[in-house]
Motif scaffolding. Structure first.
Motif, PDB file in Angstrom:
ATOM      1  N   ALA A  79      36.075 -26.886  57.075  1.00 45.68           N
ATOM      2  CA  ALA A  79      34.897 -26.819  57.936  1.00 45.68           C
ATOM      3  C   ALA A  79      33.625 -27.084  57.135  1.00 45.68           C
ATOM      4  O   ALA A  79      32.719 -27.790  57.607  1.00 45.68           O
ATOM      5  CB  ALA A  79      34.819 -25.458  58.616  1.00 45.68           C
ATOM      6  N   THR A  80      33.559 -26.540  55.944  1.00 49.07           N
ATOM      7  CA  THR A  80      32.390 -26.752  55.082  1.00 49.07           C
ATOM      8  C   THR A  80      32.214 -28.227  54.772  1.00 49.07           C
ATOM      9  O   THR A  80      31.091 -28.753  54.787  1.00 49.07           O
ATOM     10  CB  THR A  80      32.533 -25.942  53.782  1.00 49.07           C
ATOM     11  OG1 THR A  80      32.591 -24.551  54.107  1.00 49.07           O
ATOM     12  CG2 THR A  80      31.380 -26.198  52.838  1.00 49.07           C
ATOM     13  N   PHE A  94      25.684 -30.973  67.537  1.00 48.85           N
ATOM     14  CA  PHE A  94      26.763 -31.910  67.842  1.00 48.85           C
ATOM     15  C   PHE A  94      27.851 -31.182  68.615  1.00 48.85           C
ATOM     16  O   PHE A  94      27.912 -29.952  68.649  1.00 48.85           O
ATOM     17  CB  PHE A  94      27.340 -32.528  66.563  1.00 48.85           C
ATOM     18  CG  PHE A  94      27.951 -31.526  65.609  1.00 48.85           C
ATOM     19  CD1 PHE A  94      29.316 -31.267  65.634  1.00 48.85           C
ATOM     20  CD2 PHE A  94      27.166 -30.847  64.698  1.00 48.85           C
ATOM     21  CE1 PHE A  94      29.884 -30.344  64.767  1.00 48.85           C
ATOM     22  CE2 PHE A  94      27.723 -29.918  63.818  1.00 48.85           C
ATOM     23  CZ  PHE A  94      29.082 -29.673  63.856  1.00 48.85           C
ATOM     24  N   SER A  95      28.713 -31.969  69.244  1.00 45.07           N
ATOM     25  CA  SER A  95      29.937 -31.441  69.848  1.00 45.07           C
ATOM     26  C   SER A  95      31.099 -31.850  68.964  1.00 45.07           C
ATOM     27  O   SER A  95      30.984 -32.762  68.137  1.00 45.07           O
ATOM     28  CB  SER A  95      30.107 -31.990  71.265  1.00 45.07           C
ATOM     29  OG  SER A  95      29.052 -31.541  72.103  1.00 45.07           O
ATOM     30  N   VAL A  96      32.244 -31.183  69.137  1.00 46.07           N
ATOM     31  CA  VAL A  96      33.389 -31.467  68.274  1.00 46.07           C
ATOM     32  C   VAL A  96      34.662 -31.541  69.099  1.00 46.07           C
ATOM     33  O   VAL A  96      34.857 -30.773  70.041  1.00 46.07           O
ATOM     34  CB  VAL A  96      33.515 -30.401  67.154  1.00 46.07           C
ATOM     35  CG1 VAL A  96      33.780 -29.005  67.726  1.00 46.07           C
ATOM     36  CG2 VAL A  96      34.606 -30.774  66.151  1.00 46.07           C
ATOM     37  N   MET A 101      46.183 -30.856  64.134  1.00 50.09           N
ATOM     38  CA  MET A 101      45.607 -30.277  62.925  1.00 50.09           C
ATOM     39  C   MET A 101      44.089 -30.238  62.997  1.00 50.09           C
ATOM     40  O   MET A 101      43.443 -29.260  62.585  1.00 50.09           O
ATOM     41  CB  MET A 101      46.072 -31.063  61.696  1.00 50.09           C
ATOM     42  CG  MET A 101      45.511 -30.589  60.371  1.00 50.09           C
ATOM     43  SD  MET A 101      44.055 -31.520  59.800  1.00 50.09           S
ATOM     44  CE  MET A 101      44.784 -33.101  59.408  1.00 50.09           C
ATOM     45  N   GLY A 102      43.494 -31.283  63.555  1.00 49.45           N
ATOM     46  CA  GLY A 102      42.044 -31.333  63.693  1.00 49.45           C
ATOM     47  C   GLY A 102      41.493 -30.250  64.594  1.00 49.45           C
ATOM     48  O   GLY A 102      40.324 -29.861  64.484  1.00 49.45           O
ATOM     49  N   GLY A 103      42.326 -29.737  65.500  1.00 47.64           N
ATOM     50  CA  GLY A 103      41.893 -28.649  66.368  1.00 47.64           C
ATOM     51  C   GLY A 103      41.688 -27.351  65.611  1.00 47.64           C
ATOM     52  O   GLY A 103      40.822 -26.538  65.956  1.00 47.64           O
ATOM     53  N   ILE A 104      42.508 -27.124  64.579  1.00 47.11           N
ATOM     54  CA  ILE A 104      42.311 -25.959  63.711  1.00 47.11           C
ATOM     55  C   ILE A 104      40.955 -26.076  63.020  1.00 47.11           C
ATOM     56  O   ILE A 104      40.169 -25.125  62.959  1.00 47.11           O
ATOM     57  CB  ILE A 104      43.431 -25.872  62.653  1.00 47.11           C
ATOM     58  CG1 ILE A 104      44.813 -25.908  63.294  1.00 47.11           C
ATOM     59  CG2 ILE A 104      43.240 -24.646  61.770  1.00 47.11           C
ATOM     60  CD1 ILE A 104      45.155 -24.727  64.132  1.00 47.11           C
ATOM     61  N   VAL A 105      40.692 -27.289  62.498  1.00 44.87           N
ATOM     62  CA  VAL A 105      39.432 -27.525  61.797  1.00 44.87           C
ATOM     63  C   VAL A 105      38.257 -27.410  62.758  1.00 44.87           C
ATOM     64  O   VAL A 105      37.211 -26.849  62.419  1.00 44.87           O
ATOM     65  CB  VAL A 105      39.437 -28.905  61.104  1.00 44.87           C
ATOM     66  CG1 VAL A 105      38.161 -29.096  60.293  1.00 44.87           C
ATOM     67  CG2 VAL A 105      40.657 -29.062  60.205  1.00 44.87           C
ATOM     68  N   ALA A 106      38.421 -27.918  63.982  1.00 41.16           N
ATOM     69  CA  ALA A 106      37.341 -27.852  64.974  1.00 41.16           C
ATOM     70  C   ALA A 106      36.947 -26.412  65.261  1.00 41.16           C
ATOM     71  O   ALA A 106      35.752 -26.083  65.381  1.00 41.16           O
ATOM     72  CB  ALA A 106      37.762 -28.547  66.264  1.00 41.16           C
ATOM     73  N   GLN A 107      37.939 -25.534  65.369  1.00 35.33           N
ATOM     74  CA  GLN A 107      37.636 -24.123  65.610  1.00 35.33           C
ATOM     75  C   GLN A 107      36.883 -23.519  64.423  1.00 35.33           C
ATOM     76  O   GLN A 107      35.935 -22.736  64.602  1.00 35.33           O
ATOM     77  CB  GLN A 107      38.930 -23.357  65.887  1.00 35.33           C
ATOM     78  CG  GLN A 107      39.592 -23.754  67.199  1.00 35.33           C
ATOM     79  CD  GLN A 107      40.982 -23.161  67.344  1.00 35.33           C
ATOM     80  OE1 GLN A 107      41.139 -21.988  67.656  1.00 35.33           O
ATOM     81  NE2 GLN A 107      42.007 -23.967  67.109  1.00 35.33           N
ATOM     82  N   ALA A 108      37.295 -23.889  63.220  1.00 38.19           N
ATOM     83  CA  ALA A 108      36.594 -23.396  62.026  1.00 38.19           C
ATOM     84  C   ALA A 108      35.177 -23.952  61.961  1.00 38.19           C
ATOM     85  O   ALA A 108      34.235 -23.236  61.602  1.00 38.19           O
ATOM     86  CB  ALA A 108      37.381 -23.771  60.772  1.00 38.19           C
ATOM     87  N   VAL A 109      35.019 -25.220  62.332  1.00 36.81           N
ATOM     88  CA  VAL A 109      33.687 -25.839  62.353  1.00 36.81           C
ATOM     89  C   VAL A 109      32.789 -25.133  63.366  1.00 36.81           C
ATOM     90  O   VAL A 109      31.631 -24.827  63.081  1.00 36.81           O
ATOM     91  CB  VAL A 109      33.791 -27.345  62.681  1.00 36.81           C
ATOM     92  CG1 VAL A 109      32.424 -27.924  63.030  1.00 36.81           C
ATOM     93  CG2 VAL A 109      34.391 -28.111  61.507  1.00 36.81           C
ATOM     94  N   ALA A 110      33.322 -24.871  64.562  1.00 33.66           N
ATOM     95  CA  ALA A 110      32.530 -24.189  65.586  1.00 33.66           C
ATOM     96  C   ALA A 110      32.158 -22.777  65.141  1.00 33.66           C
ATOM     97  O   ALA A 110      31.053 -22.296  65.423  1.00 33.66           O
ATOM     98  CB  ALA A 110      33.293 -24.143  66.903  1.00 33.66           C
ATOM     99  N   PRO A 203      40.788 -14.795  64.433  1.00 38.72           N
ATOM    100  CA  PRO A 203      39.561 -14.024  64.193  1.00 38.72           C
ATOM    101  C   PRO A 203      38.289 -14.819  64.499  1.00 38.72           C
ATOM    102  O   PRO A 203      37.233 -14.234  64.735  1.00 38.72           O
ATOM    103  CB  PRO A 203      39.638 -13.683  62.697  1.00 38.72           C
ATOM    104  CG  PRO A 203      41.071 -13.854  62.327  1.00 38.72           C
ATOM    105  CD  PRO A 203      41.564 -14.967  63.194  1.00 38.72           C
ATOM    106  N   VAL A 204      38.392 -16.161  64.464  1.00 39.92           N
ATOM    107  CA  VAL A 204      37.221 -17.017  64.679  1.00 39.92           C
ATOM    108  C   VAL A 204      36.898 -17.132  66.163  1.00 39.92           C
ATOM    109  O   VAL A 204      35.724 -17.176  66.557  1.00 39.92           O
ATOM    110  CB  VAL A 204      37.476 -18.421  64.081  1.00 39.92           C
ATOM    111  CG1 VAL A 204      36.306 -19.365  64.365  1.00 39.92           C
ATOM    112  CG2 VAL A 204      37.737 -18.328  62.589  1.00 39.92           C
TER     113      VAL A 204
END
Length: 268
Positions: A79-80, A94-96, A101-110, A203-204
């Motif tokens: 995410a960083t 922005f929207s994401v 796999m990208g969905g895991i990252v999207a949640q971390a980004v959000a 947890p996110v």
């Protein structure tokens, strides 16, 4: 189908990242697109073509994919790096959208991006395997990495493309999925699979306040219905759409229906 935009590379304080973009222009809302294990920034070929009239679409290459550096296999580190790309490109809000796999990252980004993230779309994904740091990579991932190292990217892509699409999908669609999957490297697959193995977005989820759209495929052979339902339960205010007749690549198997969902959701 039109070809995707050319790949670009930037050097950010968090490391070097490659990406593609379409629809860049003053005043356009930005959509950050995060691909799955079998993809790369070319995954979003149909979305670059159809949605760039209204959105500036930025599709990254995950760590170890394209020309993006390999980083520690941790959802927050991913995410960083994604947020560093947005910062480098001068993007504020922005929207994401994240697929698999990208969905895991999207949640971390959000979660990390907070109010910067205006919409989140989770496509054929889940909340992570949540395995402890001490637990070795699962046999299913280890077998895939070994197959890629032994048989090469072409054979690996041919095998995985059949898992990606629904039974009865047009051969042209399966062939395109296979073509894109040939870009997967062992280093990229290992770092992203390890991130998935240990990731846990549960947890996110309660910290994410933006509107959420969840898309699943009725014929998905990769992410189960149980996993989709468990993810939907984390976002009770979100909208869950299950597309019939598609598997794990609805962005390519049914691009018109998929893009219509995105256009409607992102316009709200």
């Amino acid at each position: 189908m039109a070809k995707e935009p050319e790949r670009k590379r930037v050097d950010t304080p968090a490391g070097h990242i490659s990406y593609r973009e379409a629809g860049a222009g003053a005043g356009k809302p930005v959509l950050l697109a995060l691909h799955g294990l079998g993809g790369n920034s070319a995954t979003w070929r149909a979305q670059y073509a159809a949605l760039s009239d209204s959105w500036h679409i930025i599709g990254w290459d995950a760590p170890g994919y394209g020309e993006t550096m390999v980083i520690g296999p941790d959802q927050t580190a991913f995410a960083t790096l994604a947020l560093a790309l947005m910062d480098h490109l001068g993007v504020g809000e922005f929207s994401v959208i994240g697929h698999s796999m990208g969905g895991i990252v999207a949640q971390a980004v959000a979660g990390e991006g907070g109010d910067r993230v205006k919409h989140m779309i989770l496509s054929c994904t889940h909340s992570g395997s949540a395995k402890p740091a001490s637990e070795p990579l699962s046999a299913s991932y280890a077998t895939r990495i070994a197959a890629l190292e032994k048989e090469g990217s072409a054979a690996y892509a041919a095998q995985r493309s059949g898992m990606m699409v629904a039974d009865g999908a047009p051969e042209a669609v399966r062939a395109t999925v296979e073509e894109i999957a040939r870009g997967v490297t062992a280093a990229g697959l290992r770092t992203c699979a390890t991130m998935l193995h240990h990731a846990d977005t549960r947890p996110v989820a309660p910290t994410i306040r933006c509107p959420v759209l969840l898309i699943s495929g009725a014929g998905d052979k990769v992410v189960s219905h149980r996993q989709s339902e468990a993810l939907a339960a984390l976002y009770p205010a979100g909208r869950h759409v299950r597309l019939e007749g598609v598997g794990h690549a609805p962005y390519m198997e049914a691009p018109e229906a998929y893009n219509a969902l995105l256009r409607e959701f992102l316009s709200t």
